[in-house]
Every structure is written in C-alpha cells, then in structure tokens.
Design a protein around this motif. Structure first.
Motif, PDB file in Angstrom:
ATOM      1  N   ASP A 116      10.629   0.286  -4.180  1.00 37.56           N
ATOM      2  CA  ASP A 116      10.117   1.432  -3.419  1.00 37.56           C
ATOM      3  C   ASP A 116       8.655   1.259  -3.036  1.00 37.56           C
ATOM      4  OD1 ASP A 116      12.523   2.824  -3.534  1.00 37.56           O
ATOM      5  OD2 ASP A 116      11.939   4.018  -5.276  1.00 37.56           O
ATOM      6  N   ARG A 117       7.870   0.714  -3.953  1.00 38.03           N
ATOM      7  CA  ARG A 117       6.415   0.612  -3.767  1.00 38.03           C
ATOM      8  C   ARG A 117       5.924  -0.766  -4.222  1.00 38.03           C
ATOM      9  NH1 ARG A 117       3.399   5.477  -4.129  1.00 38.03           N
ATOM     10  NH2 ARG A 117       1.670   4.093  -3.668  1.00 38.03           N
ATOM     11  N   PRO A 118       6.146  -1.798  -3.405  1.00 40.63           N
ATOM     12  CA  PRO A 118       5.787  -3.159  -3.829  1.00 40.63           C
ATOM     13  C   PRO A 118       4.294  -3.378  -4.063  1.00 40.63           C
ATOM     14  CG  PRO A 118       6.547  -3.131  -1.549  1.00 40.63           C
ATOM     15  CD  PRO A 118       6.769  -1.759  -2.098  1.00 40.63           C
ATOM     16  N   GLU A 119       3.450  -2.474  -3.576  1.00 37.72           N
ATOM     17  CA  GLU A 119       2.005  -2.656  -3.730  1.00 37.72           C
ATOM     18  C   GLU A 119       1.467  -2.156  -5.068  1.00 37.72           C
ATOM     19  OE1 GLU A 119       2.306   1.584  -2.515  1.00 37.72           O
ATOM     20  OE2 GLU A 119       3.438  -0.222  -2.100  1.00 37.72           O
ATOM     21  N   VAL A 120       2.280  -1.456  -5.861  1.00 35.01           N
ATOM     22  CA  VAL A 120       1.775  -0.928  -7.135  1.00 35.01           C
ATOM     23  C   VAL A 120       1.905  -1.965  -8.247  1.00 35.01           C
ATOM     24  CG1 VAL A 120       2.340   1.457  -6.513  1.00 35.01           C
ATOM     25  CG2 VAL A 120       3.932   0.140  -7.921  1.00 35.01           C
TER      26      VAL A 120
ATOM     27  N   ALA B 280       6.346  10.394   3.546  1.00 44.81           N
ATOM     28  CA  ALA B 280       5.422  10.227   2.415  1.00 44.81           C
ATOM     29  C   ALA B 280       5.930   9.130   1.486  1.00 44.81           C
ATOM     30  CB  ALA B 280       5.288  11.534   1.660  1.00 44.81           C
ATOM     31  N   MET B 281       4.971   8.414   0.902  1.00 44.98           N
ATOM     32  CA  MET B 281       5.339   7.391  -0.073  1.00 44.98           C
ATOM     33  C   MET B 281       5.797   8.065  -1.361  1.00 44.98           C
ATOM     34  SD  MET B 281       2.613   4.302   0.264  1.00 44.98           S
ATOM     35  CE  MET B 281       1.157   5.278  -0.007  1.00 44.98           C
ATOM     36  N   LYS B 282       6.772   7.464  -1.990  1.00 48.61           N
ATOM     37  CA  LYS B 282       7.282   7.979  -3.252  1.00 48.61           C
ATOM     38  C   LYS B 282       6.215   7.823  -4.335  1.00 48.61           C
ATOM     39  CE  LYS B 282      11.558   8.049  -5.707  1.00 48.61           C
ATOM     40  NZ  LYS B 282      12.922   7.604  -5.736  1.00 48.61           N
TER      41      LYS B 282
ATOM     42  N   ASP C  27      -7.499   7.913 -16.801  1.00 49.38           N
ATOM     43  CA  ASP C  27      -7.975   7.815 -15.426  1.00 49.38           C
ATOM     44  C   ASP C  27      -6.797   7.761 -14.457  1.00 49.38           C
ATOM     45  OD1 ASP C  27      -7.367   5.237 -16.508  1.00 49.38           O
ATOM     46  OD2 ASP C  27      -8.357   4.315 -14.776  1.00 49.38           O
ATOM     47  N   PHE C  28      -7.019   8.247 -13.247  1.00 52.79           N
ATOM     48  CA  PHE C  28      -5.969   8.240 -12.229  1.00 52.79           C
ATOM     49  C   PHE C  28      -6.161   7.038 -11.320  1.00 52.79           C
ATOM     50  CE2 PHE C  28      -4.195   9.080  -8.092  1.00 52.79           C
ATOM     51  CZ  PHE C  28      -2.929   9.536  -8.415  1.00 52.79           C
ATOM     52  N   ARG C  29      -5.093   6.258 -11.138  1.00 48.73           N
ATOM     53  CA  ARG C  29      -5.114   5.132 -10.197  1.00 48.73           C
ATOM     54  C   ARG C  29      -3.829   5.199  -9.388  1.00 48.73           C
ATOM     55  NH1 ARG C  29      -6.712   0.201 -13.915  1.00 48.73           N
ATOM     56  NH2 ARG C  29      -4.732  -0.442 -13.048  1.00 48.73           N
ATOM     57  N   ALA C  30      -3.963   5.413  -8.093  1.00 45.05           N
ATOM     58  CA  ALA C  30      -2.805   5.589  -7.209  1.00 45.05           C
ATOM     59  C   ALA C  30      -1.932   4.344  -7.138  1.00 45.05           C
ATOM     60  CB  ALA C  30      -3.281   5.984  -5.815  1.00 45.05           C
ATOM     61  N   ASN C  31      -2.479   3.189  -7.501  1.00 46.24           N
ATOM     62  CA  ASN C  31      -1.714   1.935  -7.409  1.00 46.24           C
ATOM     63  C   ASN C  31      -1.141   1.498  -8.760  1.00 46.24           C
ATOM     64  OD1 ASN C  31      -4.144   1.226  -8.584  1.00 46.24           O
ATOM     65  ND2 ASN C  31      -4.234  -0.754  -7.566  1.00 46.24           N
ATOM     66  N   ARG C  32      -1.046   2.444  -9.713  1.00 48.66           N
ATOM     67  CA  ARG C  32      -0.511   2.122 -11.044  1.00 48.66           C
ATOM     68  C   ARG C  32       0.672   3.034 -11.347  1.00 48.66           C
ATOM     69  NH1 ARG C  32      -4.725   3.226 -15.408  1.00 48.66           N
ATOM     70  NH2 ARG C  32      -4.305   5.361 -14.784  1.00 48.66           N
ATOM     71  N   VAL C  33       1.724   2.426 -11.898  1.00 48.78           N
ATOM     72  CA  VAL C  33       2.862   3.192 -12.404  1.00 48.78           C
ATOM     73  C   VAL C  33       3.104   2.742 -13.831  1.00 48.78           C
ATOM     74  CG1 VAL C  33       5.324   3.676 -12.184  1.00 48.78           C
ATOM     75  CG2 VAL C  33       3.922   3.441 -10.131  1.00 48.78           C
ATOM     76  N   ARG C  34       3.119   3.696 -14.734  1.00 44.83           N
ATOM     77  CA  ARG C  34       3.446   3.389 -16.128  1.00 44.83           C
ATOM     78  C   ARG C  34       4.888   3.792 -16.392  1.00 44.83           C
ATOM     79  NH1 ARG C  34      -1.949   5.978 -17.921  1.00 44.83           N
ATOM     80  NH2 ARG C  34      -3.316   4.174 -18.085  1.00 44.83           N
ATOM     81  N   ILE C  35       5.615   2.894 -17.028  1.00 40.02           N
ATOM     82  CA  ILE C  35       6.972   3.201 -17.461  1.00 40.02           C
ATOM     83  C   ILE C  35       6.940   3.252 -18.984  1.00 40.02           C
ATOM     84  CG2 ILE C  35       9.343   2.373 -17.587  1.00 40.02           C
ATOM     85  CD1 ILE C  35       8.970   1.123 -14.834  1.00 40.02           C
TER      86      ILE C  35
END
Length: 65
Positions: free
Chosen positions: A25-29, A2-4, A43-51
C-alpha cells in the motif's frame, strides 16, 4: 485519493504478511516490527509504520506515525 495511514484489517494477521501488505500500500514507508509492550519513542514520523506483534501475529492496528 488519500494515502492509507492505518490498517485495522491486519489485526491478528501473521506479522510478515502484514509487513508485506503495508509495503504494498505504501512502499515509501519504513516498517518496524516491534514486540508488544516494548518501549518506543513518541515522536510522529509520517514515513514510519510500527507493527506490534505477539506470538507472530499483529496485536495493535498498524498506523503511520
């Protein structure tokens, strides 16, 4: 495998270092660095990571969404 999707080990890490680790870990995000306490959309977006950061360090567990 599974992807992290979250990075609890990055709590307290300097923001830029955390950003680089997420991208390794996830170059596509797309990673957004956000000051803690800022208003953000729910909203939920699987390709977004907020720090969320305060004082240059991660203060919430980064996760996809």
């Amino acid at each position: 495998m599974a992807m992290k999707s979250e990075w609890p080990e990055l709590m307290g890490v300097p923001t830029e270092e955390a950003r680089q680790l997420v991208l390794s870990d996830r170059p596509e995000v797309t990673v957004y660095v956000v000051p803690d306490g800022s208003m953000v959309t729910m909203d939920f977006r699987a390709n977004r990571v907020r720090i969320f950061e305060n004082g240059g360090n991660v203060v919430r567990v980064p996760r996809c969404g």
